[in-house]
Write a protein that holds these residues in place. Sequence first.
Motif, PDB file in Angstrom:
ATOM      1  N   MET A 197      16.530 -15.593  60.867  1.00  0.00           N
ATOM      2  CA  MET A 197      16.614 -16.447  59.708  1.00  0.00           C
ATOM      3  C   MET A 197      17.871 -16.141  58.917  1.00  0.00           C
ATOM      4  SD  MET A 197      13.274 -17.635  57.734  1.00  0.00           S
ATOM      5  CE  MET A 197      12.450 -16.517  56.998  1.00  0.00           C
ATOM      6  N   SER A 198      18.493 -17.182  58.444  1.00  0.00           N
ATOM      7  CA  SER A 198      19.691 -16.971  57.626  1.00  0.00           C
ATOM      8  C   SER A 198      19.310 -16.767  56.168  1.00  0.00           C
ATOM      9  CB  SER A 198      20.630 -18.167  57.762  1.00  0.00           C
ATOM     10  OG  SER A 198      20.027 -19.303  57.206  1.00  0.00           O
ATOM     11  N   LYS A 199      20.153 -16.013  55.506  1.00  0.00           N
ATOM     12  CA  LYS A 199      19.916 -15.767  54.084  1.00  0.00           C
ATOM     13  C   LYS A 199      20.377 -16.980  53.282  1.00  0.00           C
ATOM     14  CE  LYS A 199      19.970 -11.162  52.416  1.00  0.00           C
ATOM     15  NZ  LYS A 199      20.745 -10.099  51.835  1.00  0.00           N
ATOM     16  N   ALA A 200      19.586 -17.371  52.322  1.00  0.00           N
ATOM     17  CA  ALA A 200      19.958 -18.476  51.438  1.00  0.00           C
ATOM     18  C   ALA A 200      20.867 -17.935  50.341  1.00  0.00           C
ATOM     19  CB  ALA A 200      18.720 -19.103  50.817  1.00  0.00           C
ATOM     20  N   LYS A 201      21.911 -18.669  50.088  1.00  0.00           N
ATOM     21  CA  LYS A 201      22.848 -18.262  49.043  1.00  0.00           C
ATOM     22  C   LYS A 201      22.562 -19.081  47.781  1.00  0.00           C
ATOM     23  CE  LYS A 201      27.659 -17.777  47.878  1.00  0.00           C
ATOM     24  NZ  LYS A 201      29.033 -18.033  48.232  1.00  0.00           N
ATOM     25  N   THR A 202      22.347 -18.400  46.697  1.00  0.00           N
ATOM     26  CA  THR A 202      22.084 -19.068  45.433  1.00  0.00           C
ATOM     27  C   THR A 202      23.394 -19.291  44.703  1.00  0.00           C
ATOM     28  OG1 THR A 202      19.954 -17.946  45.273  1.00  0.00           O
ATOM     29  CG2 THR A 202      20.835 -18.914  43.255  1.00  0.00           C
ATOM     30  N   GLU A 203      23.600 -20.514  44.281  1.00  0.00           N
ATOM     31  CA  GLU A 203      24.792 -20.831  43.504  1.00  0.00           C
ATOM     32  C   GLU A 203      24.375 -21.217  42.096  1.00  0.00           C
ATOM     33  OE1 GLU A 203      27.764 -23.306  45.174  1.00  0.00           O
ATOM     34  OE2 GLU A 203      27.188 -22.770  47.209  1.00  0.00           O
ATOM     35  N   ILE A 204      25.144 -20.766  41.147  1.00  0.00           N
ATOM     36  CA  ILE A 204      24.872 -21.092  39.752  1.00  0.00           C
ATOM     37  C   ILE A 204      25.905 -22.109  39.303  1.00  0.00           C
ATOM     38  CG2 ILE A 204      24.745 -20.201  37.406  1.00  0.00           C
ATOM     39  CD1 ILE A 204      23.893 -17.517  38.643  1.00  0.00           C
ATOM     40  N   LEU A 205      25.419 -23.232  38.826  1.00  0.00           N
ATOM     41  CA  LEU A 205      26.324 -24.274  38.368  1.00  0.00           C
ATOM     42  C   LEU A 205      26.852 -23.926  36.987  1.00  0.00           C
ATOM     43  CD1 LEU A 205      24.276 -27.397  39.450  1.00  0.00           C
ATOM     44  CD2 LEU A 205      26.189 -26.339  40.631  1.00  0.00           C
ATOM     45  N   GLY A 206      28.057 -24.334  36.691  1.00  0.00           N
ATOM     46  CA  GLY A 206      28.651 -24.116  35.384  1.00  0.00           C
ATOM     47  C   GLY A 206      28.063 -25.064  34.362  1.00  0.00           C
ATOM     48  N   PRO A 207      28.524 -24.925  33.132  1.00  0.00           N
ATOM     49  CA  PRO A 207      28.010 -25.798  32.076  1.00  0.00           C
ATOM     50  C   PRO A 207      28.429 -27.253  32.301  1.00  0.00           C
ATOM     51  CG  PRO A 207      29.809 -24.430  31.255  1.00  0.00           C
ATOM     52  CD  PRO A 207      29.509 -23.974  32.650  1.00  0.00           C
ATOM     53  N   VAL A 208      27.599 -28.153  31.816  1.00  0.00           N
ATOM     54  CA  VAL A 208      27.890 -29.583  31.901  1.00  0.00           C
ATOM     55  C   VAL A 208      28.109 -30.133  30.497  1.00  0.00           C
ATOM     56  CG1 VAL A 208      26.661 -29.924  34.081  1.00  0.00           C
ATOM     57  CG2 VAL A 208      25.433 -30.134  31.928  1.00  0.00           C
ATOM     58  N   ILE A 209      28.588 -31.353  30.409  1.00  0.00           N
ATOM     59  CA  ILE A 209      28.926 -31.948  29.118  1.00  0.00           C
ATOM     60  C   ILE A 209      27.750 -31.884  28.145  1.00  0.00           C
ATOM     61  CG2 ILE A 209      29.485 -34.141  27.971  1.00  0.00           C
ATOM     62  CD1 ILE A 209      31.351 -34.759  30.294  1.00  0.00           C
ATOM     63  N   SER A 210      26.540 -32.144  28.615  1.00  0.00           N
ATOM     64  CA  SER A 210      25.377 -32.157  27.719  1.00  0.00           C
ATOM     65  C   SER A 210      25.021 -30.777  27.178  1.00  0.00           C
ATOM     66  CB  SER A 210      24.169 -32.781  28.421  1.00  0.00           C
ATOM     67  OG  SER A 210      23.796 -32.007  29.544  1.00  0.00           O
ATOM     68  N   ASP A 211      25.545 -29.707  27.769  1.00  0.00           N
ATOM     69  CA  ASP A 211      25.336 -28.370  27.206  1.00  0.00           C
ATOM     70  C   ASP A 211      26.082 -28.221  25.887  1.00  0.00           C
ATOM     71  OD1 ASP A 211      23.752 -27.517  29.315  1.00  0.00           O
ATOM     72  OD2 ASP A 211      25.446 -26.671  30.423  1.00  0.00           O
ATOM     73  N   PHE A 212      27.180 -28.925  25.725  1.00  0.00           N
ATOM     74  CA  PHE A 212      28.001 -28.832  24.520  1.00  0.00           C
ATOM     75  C   PHE A 212      27.814 -30.024  23.594  1.00  0.00           C
ATOM     76  CE2 PHE A 212      30.464 -26.725  27.939  1.00  0.00           C
ATOM     77  CZ  PHE A 212      30.404 -25.436  27.446  1.00  0.00           C
ATOM     78  N   LEU A 213      27.790 -31.203  24.144  1.00  0.00           N
ATOM     79  CA  LEU A 213      27.776 -32.435  23.367  1.00  0.00           C
ATOM     80  C   LEU A 213      26.326 -32.851  23.124  1.00  0.00           C
ATOM     81  CD1 LEU A 213      29.897 -34.329  22.199  1.00  0.00           C
ATOM     82  CD2 LEU A 213      29.805 -35.623  24.300  1.00  0.00           C
ATOM     83  N   LYS A 214      25.851 -32.674  21.887  1.00  0.00           N
ATOM     84  CA  LYS A 214      24.458 -32.975  21.560  1.00  0.00           C
ATOM     85  C   LYS A 214      24.278 -34.376  21.006  1.00  0.00           C
ATOM     86  CE  LYS A 214      23.082 -29.218  23.156  1.00  0.00           C
ATOM     87  NZ  LYS A 214      22.461 -29.249  24.459  1.00  0.00           N
TER      88      LYS A 214
END
Length: 120
Positions: free
Chosen positions: A1-18
């Motif tokens: 079995m291959s190991k799954a690689k977890t990727e973390i996405l960066g911030p998106v516009i809605s994280d800043f613009l409320k």
Amino acid sequence: MSKAKTEILGPVISDFLKYEATPLTRVAVAASQGTKAGTFVSFPLRSEFKLLALTDEADGKVIVQPHNCIINLDRCSDDAIRGGTSKTGGNVIEHLNKDGDPYGIVYVLNRIVNPNGSEL
């Protein structure tokens, strides 16, 4: 079995613009290579007033919202927030809000930023 690689996405516009009156006023402005979302960048139409980059740099540009919006700075580093104002001392968020007020920009933050850059 291959190991799954977890990727973390960066911030998106809605994280800043409320809130924004309309997304039609978003503008692409020049930014240095490697500029990340959540850092302040120069806006050519306002010589001393910087705006928050809502996206990472792509093709030498980032997206900013120069009018009528509420921007949450919780995902921004203290250094990036201090870099958004040319004023020193006092409450950094008050300085940013005073700069943004004529353009309808309100900045919110749920922590205290020391204007001197050292620990409180």
